[in-house]
Write a protein that holds these residues in place. Structure first.
Motif, short mmCIF file in Angstrom:
data_model
loop_
_atom_site.label_atom_id
_atom_site.label_comp_id
_atom_site.label_asym_id
_atom_site.label_seq_id
_atom_site.Cartn_x
_atom_site.Cartn_y
_atom_site.Cartn_z
N ARG A 10 0.86 -1.18 0.00
CA ARG A 10 0.00 0.00 0.00
C ARG A 10 0.90 1.23 0.00
O ARG A 10 2.11 1.13 0.23
CB ARG A 10 -0.88 0.05 1.26
CG ARG A 10 -1.72 -1.19 1.53
CD ARG A 10 -2.95 -1.21 0.64
NE ARG A 10 -3.93 -2.17 1.10
CZ ARG A 10 -3.89 -3.46 0.88
NH1 ARG A 10 -2.85 -3.98 0.22
NH2 ARG A 10 -4.86 -4.27 1.31
N GLU A 11 0.29 2.38 -0.21
CA GLU A 11 1.06 3.61 -0.06
C GLU A 11 1.52 3.72 1.39
O GLU A 11 0.72 3.62 2.33
CB GLU A 11 0.20 4.83 -0.42
CG GLU A 11 0.98 6.13 -0.37
CD GLU A 11 0.12 7.32 -0.80
OE1 GLU A 11 -1.03 7.10 -1.22
OE2 GLU A 11 0.62 8.46 -0.70
N GLY A 12 2.80 3.89 1.58
CA GLY A 12 3.34 3.95 2.94
C GLY A 12 3.55 2.59 3.55
O GLY A 12 3.89 2.48 4.74
N PHE A 13 3.33 1.51 2.78
CA PHE A 13 3.55 0.15 3.28
C PHE A 13 4.17 -0.67 2.13
O PHE A 13 3.49 -1.46 1.48
CB PHE A 13 2.23 -0.47 3.74
CG PHE A 13 2.40 -1.76 4.52
CD1 PHE A 13 2.62 -1.73 5.88
CD2 PHE A 13 2.33 -3.00 3.89
CE1 PHE A 13 2.78 -2.91 6.60
CE2 PHE A 13 2.48 -4.18 4.60
CZ PHE A 13 2.70 -4.14 5.96
N GLN B 297 9.11 3.39 7.37
CA GLN B 297 9.41 2.75 8.66
C GLN B 297 8.54 1.51 8.90
O GLN B 297 8.37 1.06 10.03
CB GLN B 297 9.23 3.74 9.83
CG GLN B 297 10.25 4.86 9.85
CD GLN B 297 11.65 4.35 10.16
OE1 GLN B 297 11.91 3.79 11.22
NE2 GLN B 297 12.57 4.54 9.22
N GLN B 298 7.95 0.98 7.84
CA GLN B 298 7.17 -0.25 7.94
C GLN B 298 7.09 -0.89 6.57
O GLN B 298 7.54 -0.31 5.57
CB GLN B 298 5.77 0.03 8.46
CG GLN B 298 4.94 0.92 7.57
CD GLN B 298 3.51 1.08 8.07
OE1 GLN B 298 3.07 0.38 8.96
NE2 GLN B 298 2.78 2.01 7.47
#
Length: 398
Positions: A46-49, A90-91
């Motif tokens: 996902r966005e940011g993942f 950070q993930q």
């Protein structure tokens, strides 16, 4: 929503707080070629993942341990470029695909990445989960068996599409699953409960603390994998999938347990939990449930008194008005256990209670409510007329 077998186990593993505090229990998906392991994991991006996929067999050990270079008379290990892919978010997921095609030298380099989450001397962010996928060695040419140390660092998940589920997915489309939400604070409380059950189980079955890697094809029991199992069982509990005394759990609970400690230990533990006859500790301390001490086994008494003690400590920290009444019920039950000749089963819980200053606070409450005489009589019965007298003397010596 049609999902392949093993998908629910993976999603729970990804969202489970680990024993070391980061997110996710390392999971290894076992399945035949073409079952969609890689596409499912990469579909979680996902966005940011982000999901970063590495084919271990086409990498050098230095891609996981760092490239040694000499600098100012010293050797330092330069981390590979992929290790910076999580810096912003950070993930995410580090996905190690085709693990059984990795030669032993690469497998050895992965040991530290998977468990210690270090690439050379660089830490992975705490929000990065580690997932691997592999085909069984007998399904590929030139495959390598995983070493026992590497096997013991994973939750093992069997992955395949069952016929009906696959047809449903063909008709309705392949699902894009959402990750379950697990509250870390509630999870920590649940971990304490499942630790207690595992401790009681292993007291009865000390031979299952460790099982032989050669007796199981994938997962086997060790202190590390029991820790994995405890944290996963706590997640299942919060998601309503764990067994309770007298109640069956969901299939995913048994699959996760088996994927950590192996089939033999998992079947034995599930049977242990199913046959426990324990009332709710809060209901007991509030006088809403009765306990027949004589009907409980020693391990059941141990679990019950430890959960009762935890409930008392919580009431004390919350300054609950019913602390005195709850303490009186607890002491009365302790007296009945002593009278039945099984004081050893509650020795450790009583020690925790004494050190938690529960009795001191109960006395203060009794003074305020002018019920000190009743409480003192009860404490005299419990601590002076039973073998707990020696317990008190030991505490004084401590």
């Amino acid at each position: 929503m049609a999902l392949p077998k093993g998908a629910e186990e993976l999603l729970i593993a990804l969202q489970t707080p680990s024993p070391k505090g980061h997110w996710g229990i390392p999971a290894l998906l076992w399945g035949a070629p073409g079952e969609g392991k890689s596409s499912f994991v990469e579909g979680l991006a996902r966005e940011g993942f982000p999901v970063v996929t590495l084919i271990a067999s086409i990498h050098d050990p230095t891609d996981f341990s760092g490239m040694p270079v000499q600098e100012n008379g010293r050797v330092r290990f330069v981390p590979p470029e992929w290790s910076f892919a999580f810096d912003e978010a950070q993930q995410g997921i580090l996905f190690l695909d085709e693990l059984t095609t990795a030669p032993p030298s690469v497998q050895a380099a992965l040991l530290r990445v998977i468990l210690e989450r270090k690439v050379g001397f660089r830490d992975l962010p705490s929000g990065v989960r580690v997932v691997a996928a592999a085909n069984p060695p007998d399904m590929i040419s030139g495959g390598w068996e995983l070493s026992p140390p590497l096997r013991n660092r994973f939750l093992h998940i069997r992955w395949e599409w069952e016929g009906r589920e696959y047809l449903t997915a063909l008709r309705e489309g392949f699902a894009r699953p959402a990750l379950p939400v697990i509250d870390p604070t509630l999870h920590r409380d649940s971990v304490a409960y499942w630790k207690l059950l595992v401790e009681a189980f292993l007291r009865r079955n000390p031979n299952l603390v460790r099982t032989s890697a050669s007796d199981e094809s994938q997962a086997f029991a060790s202190p590390r994998t029991w820790e994995f199992a405890i944290h996963l069982m706590a997640s299942c509990d919060l998601l309503g999938k764990a067994p309770k005394p007298g109640r069956e759990g969901a299939v995913v609970f048994t699959s996760l347990l088996e994927g950590c400690v192996g089939r033999g230990a998992a079947v034995a533990f599930v049977g242990f939990v199913k046959n426990l006859h324990l009332p709710d500790p809060d209901q007991v301390l509030e006088g809403r449930a009765a306990v027949e001490v004589q009907r409980l086994r020693d391990d059941e008494l141990y679990v019950l008194f430890t959960t009762l003690g935890a409930s008392l400590l919580r009431r004390a920290s919350e300054q609950r008005a019913d602390l005195l009444r709850a303490t009186e019920i607890f002491l009365q039950l302790a007296f009945e256990v002593c009278r039945s000749g099984r004081v050893d089963t509650i020795f450790i819980p009583m020690k925790h209670i004494a050190r938690g200053q529960i009795l001191h606070r109960a006395v203060e409450e009794a003074q305020k409510m002018k019920r000190l005489n009743e409480l003192q009589k009860l404490m005299h019965r419990v601590f002076d007329e039973t073998p707990l007298r020696s317990f008190v003397e030991m505490l004084v010596e401590d």
